[in-house]
Design a protein around this motif. Structure first.
Motif, PDB file in Angstrom:
ATOM      1  N   UNK A  87       0.795  -1.221   0.000  1.00  0.00           N
ATOM      2  CA  UNK A  87       0.000   0.000   0.000  1.00  0.00           C
ATOM      3  C   UNK A  87       0.825   1.268   0.000  1.00  0.00           C
ATOM      4  N   UNK A  88       2.015   1.199  -0.521  1.00  0.00           N
ATOM      5  CA  UNK A  88       2.908   2.363  -0.558  1.00  0.00           C
ATOM      6  C   UNK A  88       2.795   3.067  -1.909  1.00  0.00           C
ATOM      7  N   UNK A  89       3.271   4.291  -1.960  1.00  0.00           N
ATOM      8  CA  UNK A  89       3.308   5.049  -3.211  1.00  0.00           C
ATOM      9  C   UNK A  89       4.707   5.569  -3.492  1.00  0.00           C
ATOM     10  N   UNK A  90       5.695   4.892  -2.902  1.00  0.00           N
ATOM     11  CA  UNK A  90       7.084   5.298  -3.089  1.00  0.00           C
ATOM     12  C   UNK A  90       7.740   4.429  -4.161  1.00  0.00           C
ATOM     13  N   UNK A  91       8.363   5.075  -5.128  1.00  0.00           N
ATOM     14  CA  UNK A  91       9.057   4.356  -6.200  1.00  0.00           C
ATOM     15  C   UNK A  91      10.561   4.470  -5.968  1.00  0.00           C
ATOM     16  N   UNK A  92      11.003   3.843  -4.882  1.00  0.00           N
ATOM     17  CA  UNK A  92      12.391   3.986  -4.456  1.00  0.00           C
ATOM     18  C   UNK A  92      13.362   3.300  -5.413  1.00  0.00           C
ATOM     19  N   UNK A  93      13.015   2.106  -5.863  1.00  0.00           N
ATOM     20  CA  UNK A  93      13.906   1.385  -6.770  1.00  0.00           C
ATOM     21  C   UNK A  93      14.056   2.124  -8.098  1.00  0.00           C
ATOM     22  N   UNK A  94      12.962   2.687  -8.569  1.00  0.00           N
ATOM     23  CA  UNK A  94      13.009   3.438  -9.826  1.00  0.00           C
ATOM     24  C   UNK A  94      13.876   4.683  -9.694  1.00  0.00           C
ATOM     25  N   UNK A  95      13.742   5.375  -8.551  1.00  0.00           N
ATOM     26  CA  UNK A  95      14.561   6.556  -8.317  1.00  0.00           C
ATOM     27  C   UNK A  95      16.037   6.183  -8.258  1.00  0.00           C
ATOM     28  N   UNK A  96      16.330   5.063  -7.587  1.00  0.00           N
ATOM     29  CA  UNK A  96      17.720   4.601  -7.507  1.00  0.00           C
ATOM     30  C   UNK A  96      18.250   4.223  -8.880  1.00  0.00           C
ATOM     31  N   UNK A  97      17.370   3.650  -9.724  1.00  0.00           N
ATOM     32  CA  UNK A  97      17.783   3.257 -11.071  1.00  0.00           C
ATOM     33  C   UNK A  97      18.149   4.462 -11.918  1.00  0.00           C
ATOM     34  N   UNK A  98      17.373   5.554 -11.772  1.00  0.00           N
ATOM     35  CA  UNK A  98      17.665   6.780 -12.527  1.00  0.00           C
ATOM     36  C   UNK A  98      19.029   7.329 -12.142  1.00  0.00           C
ATOM     37  N   UNK A  99      19.300   7.356 -10.827  1.00  0.00           N
ATOM     38  CA  UNK A  99      20.588   7.867 -10.339  1.00  0.00           C
ATOM     39  C   UNK A  99      21.728   6.969 -10.800  1.00  0.00           C
ATOM     40  N   UNK A 100      21.534   5.661 -10.682  1.00  0.00           N
ATOM     41  CA  UNK A 100      22.577   4.711 -11.082  1.00  0.00           C
ATOM     42  C   UNK A 100      22.872   4.790 -12.575  1.00  0.00           C
ATOM     43  N   UNK A 101      21.806   4.926 -13.378  1.00  0.00           N
ATOM     44  CA  UNK A 101      21.992   5.037 -14.828  1.00  0.00           C
ATOM     45  C   UNK A 101      22.757   6.305 -15.185  1.00  0.00           C
ATOM     46  N   UNK A 102      22.449   7.387 -14.477  1.00  0.00           N
ATOM     47  CA  UNK A 102      23.169   8.644 -14.721  1.00  0.00           C
ATOM     48  C   UNK A 102      24.655   8.484 -14.410  1.00  0.00           C
TER      49      UNK A 102
END
Length: 240
Positions: free
Chosen positions: A76-91
């Motif tokens: 029931x969360x609305x946090x996309x933590x893995x996606x945010x980490x993926x954006x940073x890692x890809x950068x």
């Protein structure tokens, strides 16, 4: 995620808008196919990040987005933590494709941005945003495959350019500067290139501006450089 708002998802059917076995397989395969096309375009031009790198980065973006959606539905969360980490890692990965050539040029910038963009496309695909993914993919491929020729044309007609210059002797630099000025060109900056020390040549990176109205109107950078190449003390010269 149960409401179909995406036009392509509407065509595919309700299953494509939900996270299920079929949508997971479809998004993963689509991610690999689209990124393979971009990767092939880059690798065919011998850029630093190629076929496998683009596929891996895009797949990672697609998978972490699906994981985020699944975890959010479970807890029931609305946090996309893995996606945010993926954006940073890809950068961070993308910046590693940048390097300086022996001519003090930053190389791999377009490939670096394309790699990061592919990661974002992977996230959109993982979220089931098929139309956004398709539009972004077509726009990115168009920029990479079609615009370089147009960019080269604009660059070749601009009033400013930079050359890599190799002189047979450092004493010839003054002669070169004098010739440049006689042609109606201005030298904005001269930098000696230390990468060629002890090579027997005097090597420089020179920023040039076209001041002559006639040159601006009738001559391209290529034609100007061809004329400078005929100077007897010039060992090699090219635009960078």
């Amino acid at each position: 995620m149960n409401t179909i708002r995406d036009p392509i998802a509407a065509l595919l059917g309700p299953w494509s808008a939900e996270l299920n076995l079929y949508s997971i397989i479809f998004r993963t395969v689509a991610s690999a196919v689209l990124s393979a096309v971009i990767g092939w375009e880059r690798s065919s031009k011998r850029h630093s990040a190629g076929f496998r790198t683009f596929i891996a980065v895009t797949l990672a973006g697609t998978i972490v987005m699906m994981l985020d959606i699944y975890l959010n539905s479970m807890f029931g969360s609305k946090l996309f933590l893995l996606s945010a980490a993926a954006v940073i890692s890809t950068a961070r990965i993308a910046t590693r494709s940048l390097f300086f050539s022996s001519r003090n040029q930053i190389m791999g910038l377009t490939t670096s941005v394309a790699l990061w963009s592919n990661g974002i496309i992977g996230l959109a695909l993982g979220a089931g945003l098929y139309t956004i993914t398709a539009v972004a993919f077509i726009a990115l491929l168009f920029c990479l495959a079609t615009l370089p020729a147009f960019e080269f044309h604009l660059k070749n007609r601009s009033n400013h350019f930079e050359v890599h210059l190799e002189l047979k002797n450092s004493l010839n630099l003054q002669n070169f500067v004098t010739t440049i000025r006689r042609l109606g060109l201005n030298i904005d900056a001269i930098e000696m290139n230390p990468a060629y020390a002890n090579s027997g040549l005097s090597v420089y990176s020179i920023a040039i501006s076209i001041s002559s109205a006639e040159l601006k109107k009738y001559k391209t950078h290529k034609e100007i450089i061809e004329a400078l190449r005929t100077l007897e003390y010039v060992y090699y010269i090219e635009e960078i």
